[in-house]
Design a protein around this motif. Structure first.
Motif, PDB file in Angstrom:
ATOM      1  N   PRO A  48       0.832  -1.206   0.000  1.00 46.93           N
ATOM      2  CA  PRO A  48       0.000   0.000   0.000  1.00 46.93           C
ATOM      3  C   PRO A  48       0.867   1.257   0.000  1.00 46.93           C
ATOM      4  CG  PRO A  48      -0.086  -1.095   2.142  1.00 46.93           C
ATOM      5  CD  PRO A  48       0.689  -1.991   1.228  1.00 46.93           C
ATOM      6  N   VAL A  49       0.353   2.307  -0.613  1.00 45.37           N
ATOM      7  CA  VAL A  49       1.058   3.590  -0.632  1.00 45.37           C
ATOM      8  C   VAL A  49       1.077   4.184   0.780  1.00 45.37           C
ATOM      9  CG1 VAL A  49       1.040   5.913  -1.642  1.00 45.37           C
ATOM     10  CG2 VAL A  49       0.290   3.957  -3.004  1.00 45.37           C
ATOM     11  N   GLY A  50       0.010   3.928   1.523  1.00 41.13           N
ATOM     12  CA  GLY A  50      -0.072   4.419   2.890  1.00 41.13           C
ATOM     13  C   GLY A  50      -1.167   3.683   3.640  1.00 41.13           C
ATOM     14  N   VAL A  51      -1.001   3.602   4.956  1.00 35.23           N
ATOM     15  CA  VAL A  51      -2.024   2.981   5.802  1.00 35.23           C
ATOM     16  C   VAL A  51      -2.350   3.989   6.891  1.00 35.23           C
ATOM     17  CG1 VAL A  51      -2.621   1.003   7.248  1.00 35.23           C
ATOM     18  CG2 VAL A  51      -1.027   0.704   5.335  1.00 35.23           C
ATOM     19  N   SER A  52      -3.635   4.208   7.133  1.00 34.29           N
ATOM     20  CA  SER A  52      -4.013   5.213   8.127  1.00 34.29           C
ATOM     21  C   SER A  52      -5.191   4.746   8.959  1.00 34.29           C
ATOM     22  CB  SER A  52      -4.351   6.543   7.445  1.00 34.29           C
ATOM     23  OG  SER A  52      -5.473   6.385   6.603  1.00 34.29           O
TER      24      SER A  52
ATOM     25  N   GLN B  30      -7.637   2.128   6.988  1.00 32.44           N
ATOM     26  CA  GLN B  30      -7.651   1.927   5.547  1.00 32.44           C
ATOM     27  C   GLN B  30      -6.253   1.963   4.956  1.00 32.44           C
ATOM     28  OE1 GLN B  30     -10.047   4.435   6.775  1.00 32.44           O
ATOM     29  NE2 GLN B  30      -8.222   5.547   7.405  1.00 32.44           N
ATOM     30  N   ALA B  31      -6.107   1.230   3.871  1.00 28.53           N
ATOM     31  CA  ALA B  31      -4.838   1.175   3.140  1.00 28.53           C
ATOM     32  C   ALA B  31      -5.064   1.789   1.770  1.00 28.53           C
ATOM     33  CB  ALA B  31      -4.374  -0.264   2.998  1.00 28.53           C
ATOM     34  N   ARG B  32      -4.226   2.761   1.431  1.00 25.17           N
ATOM     35  CA  ARG B  32      -4.382   3.395   0.128  1.00 25.17           C
ATOM     36  C   ARG B  32      -3.484   2.720  -0.891  1.00 25.17           C
ATOM     37  NH1 ARG B  32      -2.733   8.570   0.877  1.00 25.17           N
ATOM     38  NH2 ARG B  32      -4.530   8.763   2.239  1.00 25.17           N
TER      39      ARG B  32
ATOM     40  N   VAL C  74      -8.689   0.815   0.674  1.00 26.45           N
ATOM     41  CA  VAL C  74      -9.262  -0.498   0.966  1.00 26.45           C
ATOM     42  C   VAL C  74      -9.281  -0.647   2.486  1.00 26.45           C
ATOM     43  CG1 VAL C  74      -9.062  -2.982   0.573  1.00 26.45           C
ATOM     44  CG2 VAL C  74      -8.306  -1.375  -1.201  1.00 26.45           C
ATOM     45  N   THR C  75     -10.396  -1.106   3.025  1.00 30.46           N
ATOM     46  CA  THR C  75     -10.502  -1.195   4.483  1.00 30.46           C
ATOM     47  C   THR C  75      -9.563  -2.293   5.011  1.00 30.46           C
ATOM     48  OG1 THR C  75     -12.450  -2.614   4.195  1.00 30.46           O
ATOM     49  CG2 THR C  75     -12.856  -0.291   4.592  1.00 30.46           C
ATOM     50  N   VAL C  76      -8.792  -1.950   6.020  1.00 27.82           N
ATOM     51  CA  VAL C  76      -7.774  -2.868   6.540  1.00 27.82           C
ATOM     52  C   VAL C  76      -8.419  -4.139   7.094  1.00 27.82           C
ATOM     53  CG1 VAL C  76      -6.026  -3.177   8.354  1.00 27.82           C
ATOM     54  CG2 VAL C  76      -6.018  -1.108   6.952  1.00 27.82           C
ATOM     55  N   GLY C  77      -9.556  -3.990   7.752  1.00 31.22           N
ATOM     56  CA  GLY C  77     -10.225  -5.157   8.331  1.00 31.22           C
ATOM     57  C   GLY C  77     -10.617  -6.194   7.295  1.00 31.22           C
TER      58      GLY C  77
ATOM     59  N   PRO D  39       0.570  -4.417   6.945  1.00 29.07           N
ATOM     60  CA  PRO D  39       1.382  -3.259   7.354  1.00 29.07           C
ATOM     61  C   PRO D  39       0.606  -2.308   8.260  1.00 29.07           C
ATOM     62  CG  PRO D  39       1.652  -3.689   5.000  1.00 29.07           C
ATOM     63  CD  PRO D  39       0.573  -4.627   5.489  1.00 29.07           C
ATOM     64  N   PRO D  40       1.212  -1.878   9.360  1.00 36.12           N
ATOM     65  CA  PRO D  40       0.500  -1.055  10.341  1.00 36.12           C
ATOM     66  C   PRO D  40       0.322   0.392   9.877  1.00 36.12           C
ATOM     67  CG  PRO D  40       2.768  -1.361  11.011  1.00 36.12           C
ATOM     68  CD  PRO D  40       2.584  -2.193   9.773  1.00 36.12           C
ATOM     69  N   PRO D  41      -0.652   1.099  10.466  1.00 37.42           N
ATOM     70  CA  PRO D  41      -0.870   2.499  10.089  1.00 37.42           C
ATOM     71  C   PRO D  41       0.262   3.383  10.560  1.00 37.42           C
ATOM     72  CG  PRO D  41      -2.282   1.904  11.932  1.00 37.42           C
ATOM     73  CD  PRO D  41      -1.597   0.646  11.495  1.00 37.42           C
TER      74      PRO D  41
END
Ligand code: ZN
Ligand code: ZN
Length: 130
Positions: free
Chosen positions: A20-24, A42-44, A94-97, A105-107
Motif C-alpha cells: 500500500p502507498v499508505g495505511v491510516s 484503511q490502506a491506500r 481499501v478497508t484494513v479489516g 502493514p500497520p498504520p
C-alpha cells in the motif's frame, strides 16, 4: 505479492498487488458510523494495483472539507470494502479489516485524533492530521 480484501460473505473482493502507498487510521465520527467500530483503518493503493471482483453498491458522502467520498459495499452483507475520494484521484482506499490479516502493514498516519475515543491508542504513528 497480492493481498485480497473481501467482505465477510465473500461476494466482493479487492485483489491488491504490491505494498500500500499508505495505511491510516481515522477517528472521525463518519468513520465510526460507517464501520460500526470506534475508528476506521484503511490502506491506500494506486488504482492500477487493485482488481475488484464482484458487484458492489455505492454511496457517496460529502465530508467537512467539501470533498466527496464514494464507498463501495457488498450488496449482500453490506460491508464497505473500499472507497475513492475525489480529492485523491487515482487512488483507492481499501478497508484494513477486509484483509483479515493481523500481519498487514500497520498504520503510520492518524486522522481526526480529536474525535478518538479516549481508550483508543494506536502505536507507531508518524504523521498526525486533524
Ligand atoms: Zn458480502
Ligand atoms: Zn474518517
Amino acid at each position: 505479492m497480492t493481498r485480497t480484501a473481501s467482505c465477510p460473505c465473500g461476494a466482493l473482493k479487492a485483489h491488491c498487488e504490491g505494498e500500500p502507498v499508505g495505511v491510516s487510521v481515522c477517528h472521525c465520527l463518519e468513520c465510526q458510523k460507517r464501520t460500526g467500530s470506534a475508528f476506521g483503518a484503511q490502506a491506500r493503493f494506486r488504482e492500477e494495483q487493485v482488481t475488484v471482483e464482484g458487484a458492489s453498491h455505492q454511496w457517496s458522502r460529502t465530508g467537512d472539507e467539501g470533498t466527496s467520498a464514494t464507498f463501495e459495499f457488498c450488496p449482500t452483507c453490506g460491508m464497505t470494502v473500499m472507497w475513492r475520494n475525489d480529492a485523491m484521484p487515482g487512488f483507492i482506499a481499501v478497508t484494513v479489516g477486509a484483509f483479515a490479516d493481523p500481519g498487514f502493514p500497520p498504520p503510520k498516519r492518524v486522522v481526526y485524533e480529536t474525535r478518538a475515543h479516549p481508550w483508543v491508542e494506536v502505536h507507531g504513528i508518524e504523521e498526525r492530521w486533524d
